[in-house]
Design an enzyme around this catalytic site. Sequence first.
Site, PDB file in Angstrom:
ATOM      1  N   HIS A 287       0.881  -1.145   0.078  1.00  0.00           N
ATOM      2  CA  HIS A 287       0.014   0.130  -0.070  1.00  0.00           C
ATOM      3  C   HIS A 287       0.827   1.405  -0.055  1.00  0.00           C
ATOM      4  O   HIS A 287       1.841   1.481   0.498  1.00  0.00           O
ATOM      5  CB  HIS A 287      -0.841  -0.041   1.240  1.00  0.00           C
ATOM      6  CG  HIS A 287      -0.052  -0.094   2.667  1.00  0.00           C
ATOM      7  ND1 HIS A 287       0.290   1.036   3.196  1.00  0.00           N
ATOM      8  CD2 HIS A 287       0.239  -1.157   3.547  1.00  0.00           C
ATOM      9  CE1 HIS A 287       0.803   0.610   4.206  1.00  0.00           C
ATOM     10  NE2 HIS A 287       0.993  -0.734   4.233  1.00  0.00           N
ATOM     11  N   ASP A 288       0.404   2.124  -0.683  1.00  0.00           N
ATOM     12  CA  ASP A 288       0.846   3.639  -0.622  1.00  0.00           C
ATOM     13  C   ASP A 288       2.264   3.684  -1.259  1.00  0.00           C
ATOM     14  O   ASP A 288       3.012   4.612  -1.036  1.00  0.00           O
ATOM     15  CB  ASP A 288       0.713   4.095   0.600  1.00  0.00           C
ATOM     16  CG  ASP A 288      -0.484   4.265   1.441  1.00  0.00           C
ATOM     17  OD1 ASP A 288      -1.279   4.967   0.851  1.00  0.00           O
ATOM     18  OD2 ASP A 288      -0.746   3.493   2.243  1.00  0.00           O
TER      19      ASP A 288
ATOM     20  N   GLY B  14       5.078  -1.139   2.392  1.00  0.00           N
ATOM     21  CA  GLY B  14       4.516  -0.121   2.256  1.00  0.00           C
ATOM     22  C   GLY B  14       5.026   1.493   2.283  1.00  0.00           C
ATOM     23  O   GLY B  14       6.308   1.652   2.877  1.00  0.00           O
TER      24      GLY B  14
END
Length: 264
Positions: A118-119, A136
């Site tokens: 994520h991100d 992440g």
Amino acid sequence: MIHQLAAVDKRAKISKNVIVEPFTTIAGDVEIGEGTWIGPNVTIMEGARIGKDCKIFPGTVISAIPQDLKFDGEDTQTIIGDNTTLRECVTINRGTKALGYTKVGSHCLIMATSHVAHDCIIGDNVIIANGCGIAGHVEIGDFTVMGGLSAVQQFGKIGKHTMISGGSLIRKDIPPYVKVARDPISYAGINSVGLRRRGFSNEKIFEIQKIYRAIFQMKMNVSQALAYIEKEMLPTAERDEILQFIQNSPRGIVKGYGTGKDRE
């Protein structure tokens, strides 16, 4: 162009000339650009935004919810640029409220079984070889090549035009234009072959070598080396990019020319 054995939500926005092979599942909040091929047994979940002329191979999962215990069901996205290839069983998780999206650029190749968490922000023309793990909030610059089975710790930053040897464990930031290798990972020269392939002149390559010679070979600490470079070397786009990258690296950059030692 959508196989009758594919499960495609009617709300999904699928452009012309997209091929969807059998046993693929596509959720409702998904957009797919023209000319993209989606192989069999692919899962594309809510929030995916996929560009034109991509190739997505079997077993890939795009935009699954983050593997982050702080995730609270917020609406986020996974963005894939044009002409990007995702090989077998790649997983790319969507963002959290921290950034709101995970992004992979255009003309990238992410090889089989690699994971992008994520991100993350991955630039254009990036190659990530088989079995890499990217945690992440990682940022990877354009034209990076990452060897197979490498892993990047969360919040890591990797500059443009870098070459990372296979099996690397990346806990420090990697500044632009360099090669890194060995165990523990360390500076291994500049990526001169890659730079020549991308049109950098010999004069520009020599300039980058001179900058990194000051940082890694002149027996100065990083602060002293940066001050020396600012004082003694004329400002250029590459010089300033290197300085800004290092100055904005809270965890610090990789070490220079370490020999490392074998793991027991």
